[in-house]
Design an enzyme around this catalytic site. Structure first.
Site, PDB file in Angstrom:
ATOM      1  CB  THR A  62      -0.910   0.068   1.628  1.00 26.10           C
ATOM      2  OG1 THR A  62      -0.208   0.178   2.139  1.00 26.10           O
ATOM      3  CG2 THR A  62      -2.030  -0.804   1.125  1.00 26.10           C
ATOM      4  CG  LEU A  95       7.679   3.152   2.820  1.00 24.44           C
ATOM      5  CD1 LEU A  95       7.106   4.759   2.562  1.00 24.44           C
ATOM      6  CD2 LEU A  95       9.500   2.776   3.406  1.00 24.44           C
ATOM      7  CB  SER A  96       2.407   0.534   4.494  1.00 21.03           C
ATOM      8  OG  SER A  96       1.782   0.278   5.749  1.00 21.03           O
ATOM      9  CB  SER A  97       2.520  -4.366   3.056  1.00 22.64           C
ATOM     10  OG  SER A  97       2.176  -5.178   4.092  1.00 22.64           O
TER      11      SER A  97
END
Length: 327
Positions: A89, A97-99
């Protein structure tokens, strides 16, 4: 975009894709320990938490988003949102960095928490807000607190949560410090990897509470005795999570595996042992132990926190195989 007819079609597609995901998680046995979670996954619309995400393609990543002017692209976005797969994401310079975690893994983690009505839960690592929504659906908004270091992440999670009709407490801060203002908690669940168990979590957890966190490449489930003591074993499930931002990512290079037989190098449980004993055992020592002990699975390992000491162990906290974790 042709008005509400298309939106209704997309909503119908989302509903059928969500129902298919629930059947798939059901068949996997992920929430067997606590089937009440089925209802939360059936109700919470994951697509509202991933207005866009990135899919790996040959040249890097391709962005899928719900506002695409192209109808087939919007359909691909909805279908992808309900795949039983992690979704990238947030990327920066090609680094993840983010999922949004794989739904069946989230289901297994939530089931292992064994929450009860009235429990207060702290989630470390808000991400998209989807996991907080599942918790809020089951326990109620007021019982759920979620924390993330990045204000952009917490801000967008709040928006996603509100769009889906949930309003848990979303805090911007360092997850390793917990959220003392909202303590005590009955359960703490982390969705990012840490090198060791922060003492703040024990202090903010009620005696008898449970902490579930990724560590090495596994998930350890600890029972808290008091602010100084906790102990528990790893689940059998492999788990690969983005490290907690703000924690030491220890950019140490991967250990050289020269002299380690191919079957060990290819083994997920050997790599888990390597990650768990990093700094204590070199790969050859780790291999000798792994071979001698019959290639132990994750659930034979555990972690003990006692006062200012914290260590990982095989089979028995007081046994011959124990390795200190970083303070």
């Amino acid at each position: 975009m042709g008005g509400h007819a298309i939106d209704k079609d997309l909503e119908a597609l989302a509903a059928s894709a969500r129902a298919a995901l629930v059947r798939e998680i059901d068949a996997s046995g992920a929430w067997a320990a606590d089937p009440v979670w089925r209802e939360a996954f059936a109700a919470v619309p994951r697509h509202l938490f991933v207005p866009y995400y990135y899919v790996g393609v040959v040249a890097g990543f391709e962005r899928r988003w719900g506002e695409s002017p192209d109808r087939p692209a919007r359909e691909r976005w909805v279908r992808g949102a309900y795949q039983d797969a992690p979704l990238a994401t947030r990327l920066r310079d090609g680094e993840l960095l983010s999922s949004s975690s794989q739904p069946s893994l989230m289901a297994a983690m939530l089931a292992e928490l064994r929450v009860e009505d009235g429990d207060r839960v702290l989630e470390i690592g808000t991400g998209t807000g989807y996991n907080a929504a599942l918790l809020a659906h089951r326990l109620g908004d007021e019982q759920v607190t979620t924390v993330d270091l990045d204000p952009e992440i917490t801000e967008s999670a709040r928006r996603h949560l509100a769009a889906a009709g949930y309003h848990p407490v979303v805090v911007t801060g360092d997850g390793a410090r917990g959220v003392p203002a909202r303590a005590p908690f009955d359960r703490i669940v982390a969705t990012c990897a840490l090198p060791s168990i922060p003492r703040a979590w024990l202090a903010q957890c009620r005696p008898g509470g449970r902490i579930l966190t990724p560590l090495a490449t596994g998930l350890v489930l600890l029972t808290v005795q008091d602010a100084e003591h906790a102990e528990g074993r790893f689940l059998h499930t492999p788990a690969y999570f983005v490290p907690l931002r703000g924690s030491d990512r220890s950019g140490a290079p991967a250990p050289a595996l020269g002299g380690v037989p191919h079957r060990a190098r290819e083994s997920d449980v050997f790599r888990f042992l390597l990650a768990l004993t990093r700094g204590s055992l070199d790969p050859q020592e780790a291999y000798a132990l792994w071979d001698r002990e019959g290639m132990p699975q994750r659930e034979r390992y555990g972690i003990t926190v006692s006062g200012d000491r914290e260590w990982a162990w095989l089979d028995d906290p007081e046994g011959p195989y124990a390795w200190p974790l970083p303070a």
